[in-house]
Motif scaffolding. Structure first.
Motif, mmCIF file in Angstrom:
data_model
loop_
_atom_site.group_PDB
_atom_site.id
_atom_site.type_symbol
_atom_site.label_atom_id
_atom_site.label_comp_id
_atom_site.label_asym_id
_atom_site.label_seq_id
_atom_site.Cartn_x
_atom_site.Cartn_y
_atom_site.Cartn_z
ATOM 1 N N TRP A 13 85.984 -42.207 -44.054
ATOM 2 C CA TRP A 13 85.342 -41.176 -43.236
ATOM 3 C C TRP A 13 84.408 -40.249 -43.996
ATOM 4 N N ILE A 14 84.372 -40.349 -45.324
ATOM 5 C CA ILE A 14 83.432 -39.549 -46.111
ATOM 6 C C ILE A 14 82.463 -40.503 -46.800
ATOM 7 N N HIS A 15 81.255 -40.571 -46.273
ATOM 8 C CA HIS A 15 80.244 -41.459 -46.838
ATOM 9 C C HIS A 15 80.009 -41.085 -48.300
ATOM 10 N N GLY A 16 80.108 -42.070 -49.199
ATOM 11 C CA GLY A 16 79.875 -41.842 -50.614
ATOM 12 C C GLY A 16 81.112 -41.473 -51.414
ATOM 13 N N TRP A 17 82.261 -41.242 -50.743
ATOM 14 C CA TRP A 17 83.492 -40.919 -51.466
ATOM 15 C C TRP A 17 83.954 -42.169 -52.197
ATOM 16 N N ASP A 18 84.130 -42.073 -53.498
ATOM 17 C CA ASP A 18 84.517 -43.234 -54.292
ATOM 18 C C ASP A 18 85.263 -42.760 -55.536
ATOM 19 N N PRO A 19 86.579 -42.546 -55.435
ATOM 20 C CA PRO A 19 87.323 -42.109 -56.605
ATOM 21 C C PRO A 19 87.188 -43.129 -57.739
ATOM 22 N N ILE A 20 87.166 -42.620 -58.954
ATOM 23 C CA ILE A 20 87.027 -43.485 -60.130
ATOM 24 C C ILE A 20 88.321 -44.239 -60.390
ATOM 25 N N LEU A 21 89.437 -43.545 -60.236
ATOM 26 C CA LEU A 21 90.744 -44.102 -60.574
ATOM 27 C C LEU A 21 91.768 -43.520 -59.612
ATOM 28 N N VAL A 22 92.698 -44.355 -59.138
ATOM 29 C CA VAL A 22 93.823 -43.890 -58.330
ATOM 30 C C VAL A 22 95.093 -44.460 -58.954
ATOM 31 N N VAL A 23 95.994 -43.581 -59.378
ATOM 32 C CA VAL A 23 97.262 -43.993 -59.955
ATOM 33 C C VAL A 23 98.350 -43.639 -58.951
ATOM 34 N N SER A 24 98.946 -44.691 -58.360
ATOM 35 C CA SER A 24 99.901 -44.487 -57.280
ATOM 36 C C SER A 24 100.762 -45.732 -57.157
ATOM 37 N N GLU A 25 102.051 -45.554 -56.938
ATOM 38 C CA GLU A 25 102.919 -46.718 -56.737
ATOM 39 C C GLU A 25 102.523 -47.500 -55.498
ATOM 40 N N ALA A 26 102.181 -46.797 -54.422
ATOM 41 C CA ALA A 26 101.855 -47.443 -53.151
ATOM 42 C C ALA A 26 100.378 -47.813 -53.041
ATOM 43 N N GLY A 27 99.547 -47.328 -53.977
ATOM 44 C CA GLY A 27 98.120 -47.613 -53.914
ATOM 45 C C GLY A 27 97.355 -46.656 -53.018
ATOM 46 N N CYS A 28 98.025 -45.617 -52.545
ATOM 47 C CA CYS A 28 97.393 -44.627 -51.674
ATOM 48 C C CYS A 28 98.103 -43.294 -51.874
ATOM 49 N N ALA A 29 97.850 -42.331 -51.002
ATOM 50 C CA ALA A 29 98.434 -40.999 -51.143
ATOM 51 C C ALA A 29 99.953 -41.051 -51.101
ATOM 52 N N GLU A 30 100.553 -40.294 -51.993
ATOM 53 C CA GLU A 30 101.998 -40.099 -52.047
ATOM 54 C C GLU A 30 102.245 -38.982 -53.058
ATOM 55 N N ALA A 31 103.433 -38.426 -53.070
ATOM 56 C CA ALA A 31 103.753 -37.417 -54.074
ATOM 57 C C ALA A 31 103.565 -38.027 -55.462
ATOM 58 N N CYS A 33 100.832 -38.892 -56.855
ATOM 59 C CA CYS A 33 99.613 -39.689 -56.973
ATOM 60 C C CYS A 33 98.599 -38.875 -57.784
ATOM 61 N N VAL A 34 97.910 -39.540 -58.692
ATOM 62 C CA VAL A 34 96.865 -38.907 -59.492
ATOM 63 C C VAL A 34 95.588 -39.705 -59.276
ATOM 64 N N PHE A 35 94.474 -38.994 -59.083
ATOM 65 C CA PHE A 35 93.198 -39.693 -58.982
ATOM 66 C C PHE A 35 92.110 -38.861 -59.627
ATOM 67 N N THR A 36 91.019 -39.520 -59.974
ATOM 68 C CA THR A 36 89.895 -38.820 -60.592
ATOM 69 C C THR A 36 88.636 -39.074 -59.778
ATOM 70 N N THR A 37 87.764 -38.057 -59.801
ATOM 71 C CA THR A 37 86.474 -38.152 -59.120
ATOM 72 C C THR A 37 85.395 -37.629 -60.062
ATOM 73 N N PRO A 38 84.161 -38.086 -59.866
ATOM 74 C CA PRO A 38 83.071 -37.585 -60.700
ATOM 75 C C PRO A 38 82.875 -36.086 -60.498
ATOM 76 N N ALA A 39 82.657 -35.369 -61.577
ATOM 77 C CA ALA A 39 82.377 -33.938 -61.534
ATOM 78 C C ALA A 39 81.604 -33.593 -62.803
ATOM 79 N N SER A 40 81.151 -32.380 -62.869
ATOM 80 C CA SER A 40 80.386 -31.955 -64.038
ATOM 81 C C SER A 40 81.044 -30.705 -64.600
ATOM 82 N N PRO A 41 81.235 -30.584 -65.861
ATOM 83 C CA PRO A 41 80.737 -31.420 -66.957
ATOM 84 C C PRO A 41 81.620 -32.624 -67.261
#
Length: 135
Positions: A13-31, A33-41
């Motif tokens: 639902w968010i055009h262009g949303w593309d996390p770099i990495l998702v660390v999750s047992e289920a492969g999606c949101a859960e307690a 869960c760690v993920f990274t997204t592009p940001a600056s710096p």
């Protein structure tokens, strides 16, 4: 709506949303869960601290090193004819870039940001398609 509040499903639902990495047992949101997204710096690190689908609640910490630490909470509630989301962001500056970010995160900016968020979510719920940024 709750399953869409996920680092993987947000791409639906968010055009262009593309996390770099998702660390999750289920492969999606859960307690824990760690993920990274592009940001600056440097890339932002997101950590789901609470994930309570039965209560329609999620809490996420987002750290953009040297910029901000953010606590994001989303609480869903059923209302006649649908659902409403209460979304809160609390940013803490971690340096000069964070000072500027926090200074620009005004009530007016937040209202516009949330209107965009709401428009994207509602468009997806009606059409099954992400609202393009150029639409």
């Amino acid at each position: 709506m709750f399953p869409l509040l996920c680092p993987v499903r947000e791409a639906d639902w968010i055009h262009g949303w593309d996390p770099i990495l998702v660390v999750s047992e289920a492969g999606c949101a859960e307690a824990d869960c760690v993920f990274t997204t592009p940001a600056s710096p440097t890339d932002a690190v997101w950590y789901i601290t609470r994930y309570e689908p039965e209560n329609g609640f999620v809490e996420i910490l987002k750290i953009t090193p040297s910029v901000t630490a953010c606590r994001l909470t989303i609480q869903l509630r059923g209302v006649p004819g649908g659902c409403e989301a209460q979304v809160t962001y609390m940013h803490t500056s971690l340096g000069p870039d964070g000072d500027a970010f926090v200074g620009d995160f005004t009530e007016t900016y937040y209202a516009k940001f949330m209107q965009d968020w709401e428009s994207r979510m509602n468009h997806f719920l009606r059409s099954g398609q992400a609202l393009r940024a150029d639409a």
